[in-house]
Write a protein that holds these residues in place. Structure first.
Motif, PDB file in Angstrom:
ATOM      1  N   GLU A  78       3.325   4.242 -13.752  1.00 37.37           N
ATOM      2  CA  GLU A  78       2.642   3.477 -14.787  1.00 37.37           C
ATOM      3  C   GLU A  78       2.658   1.977 -14.521  1.00 37.37           C
ATOM      4  N   VAL A  79       3.463   1.505 -13.562  1.00 37.40           N
ATOM      5  CA  VAL A  79       3.507   0.063 -13.282  1.00 37.40           C
ATOM      6  C   VAL A  79       2.288  -0.393 -12.490  1.00 37.40           C
ATOM      7  N   LEU A  80       1.516   0.526 -11.939  1.00 37.02           N
ATOM      8  CA  LEU A  80       0.332   0.173 -11.152  1.00 37.02           C
ATOM      9  C   LEU A  80      -0.818  -0.223 -12.068  1.00 37.02           C
ATOM     10  N   SER A 102       5.311  -8.314  -3.968  1.00 37.29           N
ATOM     11  CA  SER A 102       6.495  -8.805  -4.688  1.00 37.29           C
ATOM     12  C   SER A 102       6.447  -8.421  -6.158  1.00 37.29           C
ATOM     13  N   ALA A 103       5.272  -8.560  -6.771  1.00 34.97           N
ATOM     14  CA  ALA A 103       5.131  -8.188  -8.173  1.00 34.97           C
ATOM     15  C   ALA A 103       5.331  -6.691  -8.361  1.00 34.97           C
ATOM     16  N   LEU A 104       4.884  -5.911  -7.390  1.00 32.09           N
ATOM     17  CA  LEU A 104       5.059  -4.461  -7.459  1.00 32.09           C
ATOM     18  C   LEU A 104       6.534  -4.096  -7.391  1.00 32.09           C
ATOM     19  N   VAL A 105       7.253  -4.700  -6.455  1.00 32.99           N
ATOM     20  CA  VAL A 105       8.687  -4.431  -6.326  1.00 32.99           C
ATOM     21  C   VAL A 105       9.402  -4.819  -7.619  1.00 32.99           C
ATOM     22  N   GLN A 115       1.923   6.508  -7.049  1.00 32.94           N
ATOM     23  CA  GLN A 115       0.773   7.234  -7.583  1.00 32.94           C
ATOM     24  C   GLN A 115       0.822   8.719  -7.281  1.00 32.94           C
ATOM     25  N   HIS A 116       1.326   9.079  -6.098  1.00 32.66           N
ATOM     26  CA  HIS A 116       1.252  10.471  -5.656  1.00 32.66           C
ATOM     27  C   HIS A 116       2.618  11.037  -5.258  1.00 32.66           C
ATOM     28  N   GLY A 117       3.688  10.491  -5.832  1.00 32.08           N
ATOM     29  CA  GLY A 117       5.029  10.889  -5.415  1.00 32.08           C
ATOM     30  C   GLY A 117       5.335  12.360  -5.598  1.00 32.08           C
ATOM     31  N   TYR A 171       0.834  -1.207   0.000  1.00 35.55           N
ATOM     32  CA  TYR A 171       0.000   0.000   0.000  1.00 35.55           C
ATOM     33  C   TYR A 171       0.864   1.250   0.000  1.00 35.55           C
ATOM     34  N   PHE A 172       1.860   1.282   0.890  1.00 38.13           N
ATOM     35  CA  PHE A 172       2.701   2.469   0.981  1.00 38.13           C
ATOM     36  C   PHE A 172       3.491   2.695  -0.310  1.00 38.13           C
TER      37      PHE A 172
END
Length: 294
Positions: A270-272, A278-281, A229-231, A222-223
């Motif tokens: 764009e990866v979201l 794990s897939a996110l990392v 998304q909002h960096g 989540y973090f």
């Protein structure tokens, strides 16, 4: 007669205000955002999707409004107040919920009060979702107590009055941000490196030794996603947090470092979405070229 509400900023938070105010029967809404001229911007899409009337300027948007909600990026707190001020009516509520430093809040308040408005500092002390306008807000400034009497009418059921001094609510918010946005940055940096060594699952599992009831895998995902998304917005907020820390005489090492990590993360939104942490990392590592062999 239902009051008119002007929304200065129609991003994530502005959209929530528009939707929830309409659900309360407050339909006289006017919005202005610096990005409205760009049809592909989030603000323009929100205005189109919601059918919210838009104005040609901030000053035009606030004419005749009983309440002005300022929900812009942290660095634009004072410019938003300055651009709206010429159109303010006498005693108009100006609800400033931007994540800006105490010094910037005080500057914005001076602008609004000089124009005859009633400035109310607001600090959102949680994500806007899932509680939306029922999220916890701290109200500050000399008009906070008076505004609290109208807060329920605008759906702000969990707003509470803090200090009469402008800037105290901002300091509360931004000192919290050092922890929350700093934790986002720490988890991202740790897991991006841990994945390289194949120890990310062990790292996450070990965090339950700190807070046994927490689901650290879900928290980390989540973090990280929030930073991606909002960096950009978070980096601005952390610059304001760093200024707040420095104004207290404390070296803002951690807040300043979080600025760089948040801004870096924003490049890879764009990866979201991804199906797991794990897939996110892995997706971020790939997008950032961290898997290349030199």
């Amino acid at each position: 007669m239902m009051p008119r509400v002007a929304l200065i900023g129609l991003g994530e938070v502005g959209r929530v205000f528009a939707e929830d105010l309409r659900a309360l029967g407050i339909t006289d809404l006017v919005a202005w955002d610096v990005a409205l001229d760009d049809a592909q911007s989030r603000a323009a899409r929100n205005a189109h999707d919601l059918g919210v009337a838009t104005a040609a300027s901030a000053a035009a948007a606030v004419e005749g409004a009983a309440l002005v909600v300022s929900a812009v990026t942290a660095m634009n707190c004072v410019p938003a107040a300055s651009s709206a001020a010429p159109g303010l009516g006498a005693d108009t509520w100006f609800f400033d919920l931007n994540s800006s430093s105490p010094a910037h809040k005080q500057e914005a308040a001076s602008v609004i009060h000089a124009a005859g408005g009633r400035y109310v500092e607001a600090a959102l002390m949680s994500p806007i979702e899932p509680r939306r306008l029922a999220s916890p807000f701290i109200l500050g400034g000399p008009h906070a107590a008076a505004f609290s009497g109208d807060a329920n009418a605008f759906g702000l059921s969990e707003a509470r009055v803090g200090a009469e001094q402008i800037g105290v609510a901002a300091a509360t918010k931004l000192c919290r941000s050092v922890v929350v946005k700093g934790l986002e940055a720490l988890l991202s940096e740790s897991l991006l490196a841990a994945r390289h060594y194949g120890v990310d699952r062990e790292v996450i599992a070990s965090l339950s030794n700190i807070l046994p009831e927490a689901d650290w895998d879900a928290i980390a995902g989540y973090f990280m996603s929030r930073s991606l998304q909002h960096g950009v917005r978070r980096a601005e907020e952390m610059e304001e947090a760093a200024a707040t820390v420095a104004d207290a005489g404390v070296d803002a090492w951690m807040a300043s470092a979080a600025v760089h990590r948040q801004r870096w993360a924003a490049q890879y939104g764009e990866v979201l979405p991804q199906e797991s942490t794990s897939a996110l990392v892995d997706a971020v590592r790939s997008a950032a070229g961290l898997d290349r062999e030199d």
